[in-house]
Design a protein around this motif. Structure first.
Motif, PDB file in Angstrom:
ATOM      1  N   MET A   1      69.031 -43.540  19.434  1.00  0.00           N
ATOM      2  CA  MET A   1      68.879 -43.388  20.882  1.00  0.00           C
ATOM      3  C   MET A   1      69.123 -44.710  21.592  1.00  0.00           C
ATOM      4  SD  MET A   1      64.890 -42.906  21.736  1.00  0.00           S
ATOM      5  CE  MET A   1      63.740 -44.240  21.658  1.00  0.00           C
ATOM      6  N   HIS A   2      69.517 -44.586  22.837  1.00  0.00           N
ATOM      7  CA  HIS A   2      69.726 -45.728  23.724  1.00  0.00           C
ATOM      8  C   HIS A   2      68.481 -45.825  24.599  1.00  0.00           C
ATOM      9  CE1 HIS A   2      72.073 -47.483  27.386  1.00  0.00           C
ATOM     10  NE2 HIS A   2      71.551 -48.446  26.655  1.00  0.00           N
ATOM     11  N   ILE A   3      67.837 -46.970  24.576  1.00  0.00           N
ATOM     12  CA  ILE A   3      66.657 -47.166  25.422  1.00  0.00           C
ATOM     13  C   ILE A   3      66.953 -48.260  26.438  1.00  0.00           C
ATOM     14  CG2 ILE A   3      65.570 -48.713  23.753  1.00  0.00           C
ATOM     15  CD1 ILE A   3      62.833 -47.661  24.801  1.00  0.00           C
ATOM     16  N   GLN A   4      66.571 -47.995  27.677  1.00  0.00           N
ATOM     17  CA  GLN A   4      66.648 -48.980  28.749  1.00  0.00           C
ATOM     18  C   GLN A   4      65.258 -49.083  29.369  1.00  0.00           C
ATOM     19  OE1 GLN A   4      69.993 -46.806  30.728  1.00  0.00           O
ATOM     20  NE2 GLN A   4      70.768 -48.894  30.979  1.00  0.00           N
ATOM     21  N   ALA A   5      64.848 -50.315  29.672  1.00  0.00           N
ATOM     22  CA  ALA A   5      63.534 -50.536  30.282  1.00  0.00           C
ATOM     23  C   ALA A   5      63.664 -51.571  31.384  1.00  0.00           C
ATOM     24  CB  ALA A   5      62.526 -50.999  29.234  1.00  0.00           C
ATOM     25  N   TRP A   6      62.755 -51.486  32.354  1.00  0.00           N
ATOM     26  CA  TRP A   6      62.749 -52.394  33.489  1.00  0.00           C
ATOM     27  C   TRP A   6      61.322 -52.842  33.770  1.00  0.00           C
ATOM     28  CZ3 TRP A   6      65.352 -47.808  33.196  1.00  0.00           C
ATOM     29  CH2 TRP A   6      66.738 -47.865  33.296  1.00  0.00           C
ATOM     30  N   ASP A   7      61.229 -54.007  34.406  1.00  0.00           N
ATOM     31  CA  ASP A   7      59.958 -54.529  34.916  1.00  0.00           C
ATOM     32  C   ASP A   7      60.098 -54.648  36.424  1.00  0.00           C
ATOM     33  OD1 ASP A   7      59.139 -54.910  32.255  1.00  0.00           O
ATOM     34  OD2 ASP A   7      59.898 -56.968  32.228  1.00  0.00           O
ATOM     35  N   TRP A   8      59.038 -54.370  37.149  1.00  0.00           N
ATOM     36  CA  TRP A   8      59.092 -54.546  38.603  1.00  0.00           C
ATOM     37  C   TRP A   8      59.371 -56.012  38.926  1.00  0.00           C
ATOM     38  CZ3 TRP A   8      60.045 -50.418  40.967  1.00  0.00           C
ATOM     39  CH2 TRP A   8      59.426 -49.218  40.663  1.00  0.00           C
ATOM     40  N   ALA A   9      60.209 -56.245  39.915  1.00  0.00           N
ATOM     41  CA  ALA A   9      60.499 -57.603  40.390  1.00  0.00           C
ATOM     42  C   ALA A   9      59.333 -57.985  41.311  1.00  0.00           C
ATOM     43  CB  ALA A   9      61.834 -57.639  41.125  1.00  0.00           C
ATOM     44  N   ARG A  10      58.310 -58.596  40.736  1.00  0.00           N
ATOM     45  CA  ARG A  10      57.053 -58.878  41.448  1.00  0.00           C
ATOM     46  C   ARG A  10      57.236 -59.811  42.654  1.00  0.00           C
ATOM     47  NH1 ARG A  10      53.822 -55.165  39.729  1.00  0.00           N
ATOM     48  NH2 ARG A  10      53.727 -54.920  37.495  1.00  0.00           N
ATOM     49  N   GLU A  11      58.312 -60.608  42.626  1.00  0.00           N
ATOM     50  CA  GLU A  11      58.544 -61.503  43.761  1.00  0.00           C
ATOM     51  C   GLU A  11      59.059 -60.755  44.997  1.00  0.00           C
ATOM     52  OE1 GLU A  11      62.246 -62.020  41.125  1.00  0.00           O
ATOM     53  OE2 GLU A  11      60.204 -61.288  40.950  1.00  0.00           O
TER      54      GLU A  11
ATOM     55  N   GLN B   1      66.125 -55.366  34.620  1.00  0.00           N
ATOM     56  CA  GLN B   1      66.226 -54.793  33.290  1.00  0.00           C
ATOM     57  C   GLN B   1      65.670 -55.753  32.246  1.00  0.00           C
ATOM     58  OE1 GLN B   1      70.142 -53.358  31.985  1.00  0.00           O
ATOM     59  NE2 GLN B   1      68.995 -51.540  31.406  1.00  0.00           N
ATOM     60  N   SER B   2      64.842 -55.217  31.338  1.00  0.00           N
ATOM     61  CA  SER B   2      64.247 -56.019  30.278  1.00  0.00           C
ATOM     62  C   SER B   2      64.731 -55.580  28.893  1.00  0.00           C
ATOM     63  CB  SER B   2      62.719 -55.937  30.340  1.00  0.00           C
ATOM     64  OG  SER B   2      62.298 -54.585  30.286  1.00  0.00           O
ATOM     65  N   VAL B   3      65.197 -54.341  28.779  1.00  0.00           N
ATOM     66  CA  VAL B   3      65.695 -53.822  27.500  1.00  0.00           C
ATOM     67  C   VAL B   3      66.916 -52.954  27.771  1.00  0.00           C
ATOM     68  CG1 VAL B   3      65.182 -52.326  25.514  1.00  0.00           C
ATOM     69  CG2 VAL B   3      63.386 -53.794  26.448  1.00  0.00           C
ATOM     70  N   ASP B   4      67.923 -53.097  26.927  1.00  0.00           N
ATOM     71  CA  ASP B   4      69.111 -52.245  26.947  1.00  0.00           C
ATOM     72  C   ASP B   4      69.673 -52.287  25.534  1.00  0.00           C
ATOM     73  OD1 ASP B   4      71.342 -50.748  27.489  1.00  0.00           O
ATOM     74  OD2 ASP B   4      72.268 -52.195  28.845  1.00  0.00           O
TER      75      ASP B   4
ATOM     76  N   HIS C   1      60.999 -46.910  31.835  1.00  0.00           N
ATOM     77  CA  HIS C   1      62.053 -46.792  30.840  1.00  0.00           C
ATOM     78  C   HIS C   1      62.643 -45.386  30.781  1.00  0.00           C
ATOM     79  CE1 HIS C   1      58.127 -46.128  28.925  1.00  0.00           C
ATOM     80  NE2 HIS C   1      58.743 -45.140  28.323  1.00  0.00           N
ATOM     81  N   THR C   2      63.785 -45.308  30.100  1.00  0.00           N
ATOM     82  CA  THR C   2      64.467 -44.044  29.866  1.00  0.00           C
ATOM     83  C   THR C   2      65.082 -44.095  28.470  1.00  0.00           C
ATOM     84  OG1 THR C   2      66.152 -42.494  30.685  1.00  0.00           O
ATOM     85  CG2 THR C   2      66.639 -44.833  30.932  1.00  0.00           C
ATOM     86  N   MET C   3      65.214 -42.935  27.854  1.00  0.00           N
ATOM     87  CA  MET C   3      65.800 -42.835  26.531  1.00  0.00           C
ATOM     88  C   MET C   3      66.879 -41.768  26.545  1.00  0.00           C
ATOM     89  SD  MET C   3      62.513 -43.658  26.523  1.00  0.00           S
ATOM     90  CE  MET C   3      61.192 -42.713  25.889  1.00  0.00           C
TER      91      MET C   3
END
Length: 189
Positions: free
Chosen positions: A99-109, A118-121, A141-143
């Motif tokens: 599987m392809h996983i993509q993950a993100w973190d909120w841009a807190r600034e 994006q933190s994972v791809d 994230h999404t898979m």
């Protein structure tokens, strides 16, 4: 003799029995999980016979306080939409297929902007180490299934709307360049 799945259940329960979870116990669970696959867990038949009519399916393998284990199955070409695990810790382990996983973190600034970085791809398969999802890291994230695939989600604590842990789904609205990086804007769907 205990099955591989029963051993994983017992190990998981023993790790999350104490609050806070001792770091050594947590990393021991990661090591145990990294050696797990559909065959060692006795889930080959379930994976081979997944429902391919829908976009994805799941089965509860353990439901207890304070931890849950879910088996998620995604037919090739399907995906689990972008979603989150608020205030939760999750170990995700592919046990079958790719599987392809993509993950993100909120841009807190940029608070309240819906912007995330994006933190994972990456592509994951059974040889991949478990992915760790934290309340503030890799949480959105999404898979997508590159091949028919199955993975375990070990969640602690589990979703509970009364405790502010409701699953939210998002859709990608746009990409925006700020400085020298591209961020995406996510909108609740």
């Amino acid at each position: 003799m205990q099955s591989g799945l029963e051993k994983l259940r017992q190990h998981t329960i023993s790790v999350f029995r104490n609050e806070p979870v001792p770091a050594g116990a947590f990393y021991g669970l990661i090591e145990h999980l990294s050696k797990s696959n559909a065959q060692t867990l006795g889930l080959v038949e379930r994976c081979e016979n997944m429902d391919r009519a829908g976009s994805w399916d799941y089965e509860d393998l353990l439901s207890s306080d304070p931890v849950h284990i879910k088996l998620l199955l995604i037919p090739k070409g399907s995906k689990i939409p972008i979603h989150d695990h608020p205030k939760m810790h999750v170990l995700l382990k592919v046990i079958w297929g790719k599987m392809h996983i993509q993950a993100w973190d909120w841009a807190r600034e940029y608070p309240f902007s819906g912007l995330a970085r994006q933190s994972v791809d990456t592509i994951m398969d059974g040889s991949s180490q478990p992915s760790m999802i934290f309340p503030e890291k890799n949480n959105i994230h999404t898979m997508s299934a590159v091949e028919d695939c199955a993975f375990l989600d070990i969640c602690s604590p589990f979703y509970d709307e009364s405790q502010g842990r409701s699953c939210t789904y998002y859709k990608q609205e746009s990409r925006q360049k700020l400085g020298n990086e591209w961020l995406i804007r996510l909108k609740k769907s």
